[in-house]
Scaffold this motif. Structure first.
Motif, PDB file in Angstrom:
ATOM      1  N   UNK A 192     -25.123  23.704 -14.463  1.00 24.63           N
ATOM      2  CA  UNK A 192     -25.568  24.315 -15.706  1.00 24.63           C
ATOM      3  C   UNK A 192     -26.190  23.251 -16.592  1.00 24.63           C
ATOM      4  N   UNK A 193     -27.307  23.592 -17.213  1.00 21.75           N
ATOM      5  CA  UNK A 193     -27.990  22.667 -18.099  1.00 21.75           C
ATOM      6  C   UNK A 193     -27.821  23.137 -19.544  1.00 21.75           C
ATOM      7  N   UNK A 194     -27.230  22.268 -20.369  1.00 22.93           N
ATOM      8  CA  UNK A 194     -26.976  22.562 -21.777  1.00 22.93           C
ATOM      9  C   UNK A 194     -27.830  21.623 -22.621  1.00 22.93           C
ATOM     10  N   UNK A 195     -28.383  22.126 -23.720  1.00 18.19           N
ATOM     11  CA  UNK A 195     -29.210  21.298 -24.590  1.00 18.19           C
ATOM     12  C   UNK A 195     -28.863  21.542 -26.049  1.00 18.19           C
ATOM     13  N   UNK A 196     -29.176  20.563 -26.882  1.00 15.28           N
ATOM     14  CA  UNK A 196     -29.141  20.748 -28.326  1.00 15.28           C
ATOM     15  C   UNK A 196     -30.481  20.298 -28.873  1.00 15.28           C
ATOM     16  N   UNK A 197     -31.000  21.049 -29.846  1.00 15.70           N
ATOM     17  CA  UNK A 197     -32.347  20.768 -30.357  1.00 15.70           C
ATOM     18  C   UNK A 197     -32.423  21.172 -31.821  1.00 15.70           C
ATOM     19  N   UNK A 199     -39.413  24.171 -25.246  1.00 16.70           N
ATOM     20  CA  UNK A 199     -38.321  25.005 -24.739  1.00 16.70           C
ATOM     21  C   UNK A 199     -38.496  25.269 -23.240  1.00 16.70           C
ATOM     22  N   UNK A 200     -39.738  25.476 -22.802  1.00 12.38           N
ATOM     23  CA  UNK A 200     -39.968  25.677 -21.361  1.00 12.38           C
ATOM     24  C   UNK A 200     -39.658  24.402 -20.582  1.00 12.38           C
ATOM     25  N   UNK A 201     -40.018  23.256 -21.135  1.00 17.01           N
ATOM     26  CA  UNK A 201     -39.766  21.986 -20.452  1.00 17.01           C
ATOM     27  C   UNK A 201     -38.271  21.711 -20.327  1.00 17.01           C
ATOM     28  N   UNK A 202     -37.493  22.103 -21.332  1.00 18.33           N
ATOM     29  CA  UNK A 202     -36.039  21.926 -21.248  1.00 18.33           C
ATOM     30  C   UNK A 202     -35.450  22.705 -20.085  1.00 18.33           C
ATOM     31  N   UNK A 221     -29.811  13.378 -20.976  1.00 16.49           N
ATOM     32  CA  UNK A 221     -31.212  12.977 -21.125  1.00 16.49           C
ATOM     33  C   UNK A 221     -31.715  13.339 -22.512  1.00 16.49           C
ATOM     34  N   UNK A 222     -32.427  12.411 -23.145  1.00 21.62           N
ATOM     35  CA  UNK A 222     -33.133  12.691 -24.392  1.00 21.62           C
ATOM     36  C   UNK A 222     -34.601  12.904 -24.035  1.00 21.62           C
ATOM     37  N   UNK A 223     -35.146  14.068 -24.357  1.00 16.86           N
ATOM     38  CA  UNK A 223     -36.559  14.318 -24.095  1.00 16.86           C
ATOM     39  C   UNK A 223     -37.380  13.622 -25.188  1.00 16.86           C
ATOM     40  N   UNK A 224     -37.499  12.314 -25.033  1.00 14.17           N
ATOM     41  CA  UNK A 224     -38.166  11.480 -26.044  1.00 14.17           C
ATOM     42  C   UNK A 224     -39.606  11.247 -25.615  1.00 14.17           C
ATOM     43  N   UNK A 233     -30.214  16.812 -23.505  1.00 15.06           N
ATOM     44  CA  UNK A 233     -29.866  17.714 -22.406  1.00 15.06           C
ATOM     45  C   UNK A 233     -28.751  17.099 -21.578  1.00 15.06           C
ATOM     46  N   UNK A 234     -27.822  17.929 -21.141  1.00 15.95           N
ATOM     47  CA  UNK A 234     -26.713  17.477 -20.285  1.00 15.95           C
ATOM     48  C   UNK A 234     -26.557  18.455 -19.128  1.00 15.95           C
ATOM     49  N   UNK A 235     -26.353  17.898 -17.930  1.00 13.85           N
ATOM     50  CA  UNK A 235     -26.125  18.708 -16.729  1.00 13.85           C
ATOM     51  C   UNK A 235     -24.624  18.759 -16.432  1.00 13.85           C
ATOM     52  N   UNK A 236     -24.119  19.967 -16.135  1.00 17.44           N
ATOM     53  CA  UNK A 236     -22.706  20.151 -15.791  1.00 17.44           C
ATOM     54  C   UNK A 236     -22.593  20.906 -14.473  1.00 17.44           C
TER      55      UNK A 236
END
Length: 334
Positions: A1-6, A46-49, A298-301, A328-331
């Motif tokens: 599962x991929x979780x993100x905060x933005x 959002x699509x790239x995330x 990962x930071x989408x920097x 972004x974090x993968x679990x």
């Protein structure tokens, strides 16, 4: 599962009073960026995330006519995002909400406010902020969003979305006034983090898998006032000493280095120096049981992440969309 905060700067300004996206030539609340430019850039980011769940900080406003959920779900439909369902909790006193945008095919989410270990986040918390032995009432202007997440396959867990108090001395009319406001804001920010940590400690004591994510407006070594108070709010929430810790690799790196190049999740233009300021403000903190299941953070920097830097369109979208970048974090919850 991929979780993100933005954290999306002034997301609400892209919607009208009927929660419809205004992707037109009118100016957004971002400098030299139209609403169409920001909306298209956000769709690309959002699509790239490609995340299963995204904690949106500064989500669109919730009010008598404004609906955070309607605005976000309309945005998701416009850009054909699989995170098509939105959920928010207690409304903010500002126009900046906290909301989860998620893929209902991969998980379910429920607003699950708690009073475990500390008052509910829509209430007051008594804490002595100025060392006068008199408790001061602390209140969140943006109450944290407490959720119970149930993956389609895997371990359920608690999630808390956070947007802590900004320490910037907005409205200051003199250097002395700026110092006074900055110290008062830091006191409140630290009090909010103490409140949050009490909730975290209570959940961890029960053995509940936990993730805390969002914008803390703080980080190790971020400003001179940290010396005055001895620690940052991020360190308080992560846990110290005998407390059960949370973990975020970018926070750990910043705590270890203190000086030199550090990760950053935000980029602000400072008129006084005519330069951009980079800061680590956004985190995904996890309990030990989730850390054992975690893979890449990962930071989408746009400059520091090689994939983002090597994709000119994505790099431009990240710089146009917001003054923060997604984390972004993968679990592996199976």
């Amino acid at each position: 599962m991929r979780i993100a905060t933005y954290n999306v700067e002034w997301f609400t300004a892209l919607f009208d009073e009927d929660n419809r996206l205004q992707a037109d030539d009118g100016w957004s609340r971002r400098r030299d960026v139209t609403r169409a430019m920001q909306a298209e850039a956000l769709g690309a980011v959002f699509r790239a995330m490609d995340a299963d769940a995204i904690m949106v900080i500064e989500a669109p406003d919730q009010g008598s006519r404004r609906s955070t959920r309607a605005a976000l779900e309309g945005f998701a439909a416009r850009y054909d995002l699989r995170t098509s369902r939105a959920l928010s909790g207690f409304a903010s006193d500002t126009q900046q909400e906290i909301a989860l945008l998620y893929d209902p095919d991969w998980l379910s989410a429920a607003h699950a406010p708690s009073d475990l270990g500390a008052p509910r986040f829509d209430m007051d918390f008594a804490l002595d902020l100025d060392v006068d032995a008199v408790p001061d009432p602390v209140r969140w202007s943006k109450p944290p969003l407490e959720l119970w997440i149930t993956p389609r396959d895997g371990v359920p867990f608690r999630m808390i979305g956070v947007h802590a108090k900004s320490k910037a001395p907005h409205g200051a009319r003199s250097p002395e006034d700026a110092t006074r406001i900055a110290i008062a804001n830091r006191r409140k920010q630290l009090a909010q983090c103490i409140w949050l940590r009490r909730r975290v400690s209570a959940h961890l004591a029960e053995g509940t898998p936990l993730m805390v994510l969002g914008d803390f407006n703080d980080g190790p070594g971020l400003d001179v006032y940290e010396r005055l108070f001895g620690r940052s709010g991020v360190e308080i929430v992560l846990g110290e000493g005998a407390e059960a810790p949370l973990y975020d690799p970018h926070a750990a790196e910043a705590l270890e280095r203190r000086l030199g190049t550090m990760p950053s999740t935000a980029r602000f233009f400072r008129k006084d120096t005519n330069r951009y300021l980079a800061a680590l403000l956004d985190y995904i903190m996890v309990s030990a049981d989730l850390r054992a299941r975690a893979g890449l953070w990962r930071i989408l920097h746009p400059f520091d992440d090689p994939d983002c830097f090597g994709d000119a369109d994505l790099q431009s979208a990240l710089l146009t969309a917001s003054d923060h970048f997604p984390v972004v974090c993968e679990l592996d919850l199976s």
